[in-house]
Design an enzyme around this catalytic site. Structure first.
Site, PDB file in Angstrom:
ATOM      1  N   GLY A  80      23.918  47.859  66.802  1.00 33.49           N
ATOM      2  CA  GLY A  80      22.685  48.214  66.089  1.00 33.49           C
ATOM      3  C   GLY A  80      22.983  49.139  64.927  1.00 33.49           C
ATOM      4  N   GLY A  96      30.323  46.505  67.214  1.00 35.42           N
ATOM      5  CA  GLY A  96      29.468  47.422  66.451  1.00 35.42           C
ATOM      6  C   GLY A  96      29.862  47.563  64.996  1.00 35.42           C
ATOM      7  CG  ASN A 106      32.288  41.439  67.882  1.00 35.55           C
ATOM      8  OD1 ASN A 106      33.259  40.766  67.579  1.00 35.55           O
ATOM      9  ND2 ASN A 106      31.877  41.570  69.129  1.00 35.55           N
ATOM     10  CB  VAL A 107      29.369  41.918  61.508  1.00 34.15           C
ATOM     11  CG1 VAL A 107      28.200  42.451  60.678  1.00 34.15           C
ATOM     12  CG2 VAL A 107      30.660  42.633  61.135  1.00 34.15           C
ATOM     13  CG  ASP A 117      28.568  39.030  71.062  1.00 30.17           C
ATOM     14  OD1 ASP A 117      29.642  39.529  71.444  1.00 30.17           O
ATOM     15  OD2 ASP A 117      27.777  39.619  70.292  1.00 30.17           O
ATOM     16  CG  HIS A 118      28.049  41.798  74.453  1.00 33.79           C
ATOM     17  ND1 HIS A 118      28.739  42.839  75.021  1.00 33.79           N
ATOM     18  CD2 HIS A 118      28.192  41.944  73.113  1.00 33.79           C
ATOM     19  CE1 HIS A 118      29.268  43.595  74.081  1.00 33.79           C
ATOM     20  NE2 HIS A 118      28.958  43.068  72.904  1.00 33.79           N
ATOM     21  CB  THR A 160      22.727  44.974  63.393  1.00 36.02           C
ATOM     22  OG1 THR A 160      22.861  45.097  64.814  1.00 36.02           O
ATOM     23  CG2 THR A 160      21.412  45.586  62.957  1.00 36.02           C
TER      24      THR A 160
HETATM   25  P1  13P Z   1      26.394  45.233  65.392  1.00 32.49           P
HETATM   26  O1  13P Z   1      25.101  44.585  65.756  1.00 32.49           O
HETATM   27  O2  13P Z   1      26.325  46.697  65.402  1.00 32.49           O
HETATM   28  O3  13P Z   1      26.959  44.677  64.140  1.00 32.49           O
HETATM   29  O4  13P Z   1      27.436  44.874  66.574  1.00 32.49           O
HETATM   30  C1  13P Z   1      27.781  43.548  66.784  1.00 32.49           C
HETATM   31  C2  13P Z   1      28.549  43.372  68.036  1.00 32.49           C
HETATM   32  O5  13P Z   1      29.380  44.179  68.384  1.00 32.49           O
HETATM   33  C3  13P Z   1      28.286  42.159  68.783  1.00 32.49           C
HETATM   34  O6  13P Z   1      28.990  42.099  69.974  1.00 32.49           O
END
Ligand code: 13P
Length: 284
Positions: A181, A209, A230-231, A82-83, A233
């Site tokens: 978040g 998000g 993507n999940v 991820d990122h 949080t």
């Molecule tokens: P959330 O933490 O809001 O679920 O987003 C996850 C995300 O987009 C990871 O790249």
């Protein structure tokens, strides 16, 4: 079943109008929760690792954990970074065996974003590794990347096609108003922007998000072309909350193996509910 390429998984999802869940793991138990949930729902799935998680365990250990689970799994499983804006770390993950990586150069000027993304695409091609890139800047905190309200901005639809065409990125993540978040209020999602982007970009589109979005938002994003959601949080909260819950119910217990299994099973339930919302269940 197998450890697979993300790109093919997502093109199938886009054409059949469902989304593959990409869930951030923090340890082997959360990885197992993702795979068990996908198997229970007969869904393809993506295990995501943040840069922090990669640094905690190291590339070799993480990839070995996920590949072992994937090879035993009865559904396709992929591993995605991820990122990340650290090109050296991206190279290490590609060489170690990740099936997909995200270069997040979205906070840089457009030309720099294009150049860095191109560099990662060139790095990844010989290994058949999928590359995701972002345009615009998604508000919130994801790992070490903090974007505040003032810095955040939606993807420029004029630049979207140019970015994807020039970089040849496989998966495109446009900032459309979702956030990393916990949402502070009802998010304003730029569905018109997503529609416009999806009409130009025929490849896979990722929606970031996922925590806190309504079923309706998921449905609309998927119908407009979102193929990866993507999940992170919510997975972390569920894992942590299940620990408090366990101690409330079993205050005297101290056996970590039992506790970890409980946390894994509770996290699996939450991941299964996202798979239901994304429509990817029953696709395998
Ligand atoms: P959330 O933490 O809001 O679920 O987003 C996850 C995300 O987009 C990871 O790249």
């Amino acid at each position: 079943m197998s450890y697979v390429n993300v790109h093919d998984m997502l093109l199938a999802a886009r054409s059949e109008k469902y989304a593959v869940g990409a869930f951030n793991i923090v340890d082997p138990m959360t990885a197992e929760a993702v795979v068990r949930a996908a198997e229970a729902k007969r869904a393809p799935v993506i295990i995501q690792t943040s840069v922090k998680t990669v640094k905690l365990y190291g590339c070799a250990s993480l990839v070995a954990t996920v590949k072992t689970l994937a090879e035993k799994a009865t559904v396709p499983v992929a591993l995605h970074l991820d990122h990340c804006k650290d090109l050296d770390l991206i190279r290490s993950c590609i060489e170690a065996g990740w099936s997909s990586v995200m270069i997040d150069a979205s906070t840089f000027p457009f030309e720099d974003n294009v150049t860095m993304t191109e560099e990662v695409v060139n790095m990844a091609r010989p290994y058949d590794v999928t590359v995701e890139g972002e345009l615009g800047a998604i508000v919130g905190v994801e790992d070490d990347i903090h974007i505040n309200e003032q810095e955040s901005h939606l993807a420029d639809p004029e630049q979207a096609l140019e970015y994807v065409t020039r970089t040849e990125v496989d998966v495109f993540a446009p900032a459309i108003g979702t956030a990393h978040g916990v949402y502070k209020g009802e998010p304003t999602i730029a569905f018109d922007l997503l529609e416009r982007v999806a009409s130009q970009v025929k490849g896979a589109i990722a929606i970031h998000g996922g925590t806190g979005l309504s079923d309706e938002v998921f449905k609309r994003c998927i119908s407009l072309g979102g193929a990866k959601i993507n999940v992170s949080t919510q997975v972390k909260h569920s894992f942590r909350d299940s620990l408090s819950e366990y101690f409330q119910q079993n205050p005297q217990d101290y056996e970590p193996v039992k506790i970890l299994a409980y946390m894994r099973d509770k996290t699996q339930e939450v991941i299964e509910s996202f798979i239901d919302k994304f429509g990817s269940g029953g696709k395998i």
